[in-house]
Write an enzyme that holds these catalytic residues in place. Sequence first.
Site, PDB file in Angstrom:
ATOM      1  N   CYS A 122      45.235  16.580 -19.809  1.00  0.00           N
ATOM      2  CA  CYS A 122      46.362  16.470 -18.859  1.00  0.00           C
ATOM      3  C   CYS A 122      47.310  15.320 -19.175  1.00  0.00           C
ATOM      4  CB  CYS A 122      45.836  16.341 -17.435  1.00  0.00           C
ATOM      5  SG  CYS A 122      44.666  17.625 -17.002  1.00  0.00           S
ATOM      6  N   HIS A 264      50.692  13.108 -12.759  1.00  0.00           N
ATOM      7  CA  HIS A 264      50.020  14.363 -13.121  1.00  0.00           C
ATOM      8  C   HIS A 264      49.662  15.100 -11.833  1.00  0.00           C
ATOM      9  CE1 HIS A 264      47.343  17.308 -14.597  1.00  0.00           C
ATOM     10  NE2 HIS A 264      46.240  16.679 -14.249  1.00  0.00           N
ATOM     11  N   ASN A 294      47.140  22.960 -11.020  1.00  0.00           N
ATOM     12  CA  ASN A 294      47.047  21.973 -12.092  1.00  0.00           C
ATOM     13  C   ASN A 294      47.205  22.708 -13.432  1.00  0.00           C
ATOM     14  OD1 ASN A 294      46.224  20.183 -14.063  1.00  0.00           O
ATOM     15  ND2 ASN A 294      44.377  19.514 -12.981  1.00  0.00           N
TER      16      ASN A 294
HETATM   17  O1  UT7 Z   1      43.424  17.447 -14.401  1.00  0.00           O
HETATM   18  C1  UT7 Z   1      42.396  16.719 -13.858  1.00  0.00           C
HETATM   19  C2  UT7 Z   1      41.153  17.433 -13.616  1.00  0.00           C
HETATM   20  N1  UT7 Z   1      40.523  17.511 -12.361  1.00  0.00           N
HETATM   21  C3  UT7 Z   1      40.763  16.823 -11.234  1.00  0.00           C
HETATM   22  O2  UT7 Z   1      41.624  16.009 -11.114  1.00  0.00           O
HETATM   23  C4  UT7 Z   1      39.847  17.129 -10.099  1.00  0.00           C
HETATM   24  C5  UT7 Z   1      39.846  16.069  -9.052  1.00  0.00           C
HETATM   25  N2  UT7 Z   1      39.006  16.438  -7.922  1.00  0.00           N
HETATM   26  C6  UT7 Z   1      39.409  17.268  -6.935  1.00  0.00           C
HETATM   27  O3  UT7 Z   1      40.517  17.751  -6.948  1.00  0.00           O
HETATM   28  C7  UT7 Z   1      38.454  17.506  -5.784  1.00  0.00           C
HETATM   29  O4  UT7 Z   1      37.320  16.682  -5.938  1.00  0.00           O
HETATM   30  C8  UT7 Z   1      38.003  19.000  -5.632  1.00  0.00           C
HETATM   31  C9  UT7 Z   1      39.160  19.840  -5.144  1.00  0.00           C
HETATM   32  C10 UT7 Z   1      37.464  19.519  -6.943  1.00  0.00           C
HETATM   33  C11 UT7 Z   1      36.900  19.078  -4.580  1.00  0.00           C
HETATM   34  O5  UT7 Z   1      37.363  18.515  -3.340  1.00  0.00           O
HETATM   35  P1  UT7 Z   1      36.469  17.442  -2.554  1.00  0.00           P
HETATM   36  O6  UT7 Z   1      37.180  17.139  -1.313  1.00  0.00           O
HETATM   37  O7  UT7 Z   1      36.179  16.303  -3.500  1.00  0.00           O
HETATM   38  O8  UT7 Z   1      35.196  18.256  -2.209  1.00  0.00           O
HETATM   39  P2  UT7 Z   1      33.668  17.923  -2.576  1.00  0.00           P
HETATM   40  O9  UT7 Z   1      33.425  18.105  -4.030  1.00  0.00           O
HETATM   41  O10 UT7 Z   1      33.296  16.638  -1.929  1.00  0.00           O
HETATM   42  O11 UT7 Z   1      32.943  19.077  -1.806  1.00  0.00           O
HETATM   43  C12 UT7 Z   1      32.855  19.122  -0.383  1.00  0.00           C
HETATM   44  C13 UT7 Z   1      32.131  20.387   0.010  1.00  0.00           C
HETATM   45  C14 UT7 Z   1      30.843  20.626  -0.761  1.00  0.00           C
HETATM   46  O12 UT7 Z   1      29.911  21.186   0.117  1.00  0.00           O
HETATM   47  P3  UT7 Z   1      28.755  20.298   0.780  1.00  0.00           P
HETATM   48  O13 UT7 Z   1      28.005  19.712  -0.361  1.00  0.00           O
HETATM   49  O14 UT7 Z   1      29.481  19.268   1.594  1.00  0.00           O
HETATM   50  O15 UT7 Z   1      28.005  21.291   1.589  1.00  0.00           O
HETATM   51  C15 UT7 Z   1      31.251  21.643  -1.802  1.00  0.00           C
HETATM   52  O16 UT7 Z   1      30.166  22.421  -2.230  1.00  0.00           O
HETATM   53  O17 UT7 Z   1      32.969  21.515  -0.254  1.00  0.00           O
HETATM   54  C16 UT7 Z   1      32.262  22.466  -1.040  1.00  0.00           C
HETATM   55  N3  UT7 Z   1      33.195  23.187  -1.879  1.00  0.00           N
HETATM   56  C17 UT7 Z   1      33.892  24.252  -1.454  1.00  0.00           C
HETATM   57  N4  UT7 Z   1      33.878  24.903  -0.271  1.00  0.00           N
HETATM   58  C18 UT7 Z   1      34.714  25.956  -0.128  1.00  0.00           C
HETATM   59  C19 UT7 Z   1      33.586  22.923  -3.161  1.00  0.00           C
HETATM   60  N5  UT7 Z   1      34.505  23.819  -3.565  1.00  0.00           N
HETATM   61  C20 UT7 Z   1      34.713  24.661  -2.524  1.00  0.00           C
HETATM   62  C21 UT7 Z   1      35.542  25.783  -2.308  1.00  0.00           C
HETATM   63  N6  UT7 Z   1      35.508  26.397  -1.117  1.00  0.00           N
HETATM   64  N7  UT7 Z   1      36.384  26.235  -3.274  1.00  0.00           N
END
Ligand code: UT7
Length: 337
Positions: A122, A264, A294
């Site tokens: 990225c 980004h 993204n």
């Molecule tokens: O180009 C750069 C590359 N990548 C990035 O910059 C990614 C940066 N990170 C992010 O954008 C975020 O961390 C995500 C969008 C990937 C995830 O959001 P988050 O607010 O950090 O969620 P989390 O990983 O803390 O997950 C919270 C909950 C989890 O469930 P539990 O463990 O609390 O029961 C996940 O399993 O949300 C769950 N979860 C979802 N639920 C519904 C994760 N993905 C999903 C989904 N739908 N798509």
Amino acid sequence: MNFAAKITGTGSAFPKNRVSNSDIVKKLAKSGIETSEEWILERTGIYERRISDVENPKEQNSSLAFSAAQKALEMAGKSPEDIDQILYATCSPDTPLPSSGCWLQHKLGAHRAWAMDINAACSGFIYGLVTAEKFIQAGQVKTALVVGGEVLSPILNWEDRNSCILFGDGAGAAIIEQIPSDSSRRILYSHLLSDGNLWELLYVPAGGSNMEVTPERYAKKLHKLRMKGKEIFKVAVKTLADFALQALKKNQMTTDDLDWFVPHQANRRIIEAVADRLELPMEKILVNVDRFGNTSAATIPTVLDEANRDGRIKEGQMVLLDAFGAGLTYGSILMRW
Ligand code: UT7
């Protein structure tokens, strides 16, 4: 240095197919995976993204870049024969060999150019822009084409709800030209850094020379992207803010001197958290993640092109580009537009 570098044209292109959050919910449901429109919007700020039809030659990575480059050339008043150098930032090249840069050269008919790819994920467009600037300053290049282009959809794991919701396909391009070093409207400052220790936060295990894709590995989806989203989120907010503050400090500026911040586009919440740290109003920040997701190396050139074309960015304004990506890689560029 006798020369400086300046962006004189921008362009962008996206595949036709718009994929909404509701489409993603339906797609994942077919594999028994739960998500919701609300979750995706609330946690990422993304409404929709574009996904390429890779069977359509017009929607391949270098074909999107071709359209973007044509628009950038037109804006700069240049033709493909004027291009000395093509730097193509991508982590999803058309083919392992030759480079997407060479595919693009072939499509454009840019006979005088030399071309190569840059894989800084990225951060790639910033790495490309800095590289072009150095060749221009050295007097070896007069006109460079820098592209950030990605067709990531084929390497996404459409059974991993944590990652597949985030990404999209697209390409952005910029023409960079040599200008006298005393010009005020130019690239003023840049900073690049990588931290290979953090490779595990975002990577694709198979498909390179370390690990051939065998039927067993294919079944385990080892050729698909793996991401530790939460960990990247934290590093991203900190480094984007640190790089921005450092760029301003080194140039005796404060956020008040900045007209546009161009981060980004990974997740709207990352952008908002950085805005908070910088105490920068969202009105000064370019955003397109809501409509395109993204697009990795393509986020910065596409959002820049949008604001350049609709007249938001004006001559003489101070613009700060700031990115992070797989590697991990980081980079910033401060320029007077
Ligand atoms: O180009 C750069 C590359 N990548 C990035 O910059 C990614 C940066 N990170 C992010 O954008 C975020 O961390 C995500 C969008 C990937 C995830 O959001 P988050 O607010 O950090 O969620 P989390 O990983 O803390 O997950 C919270 C909950 C989890 O469930 P539990 O463990 O609390 O029961 C996940 O399993 O949300 C769950 N979860 C979802 N639920 C519904 C994760 N993905 C999903 C989904 N739908 N798509």
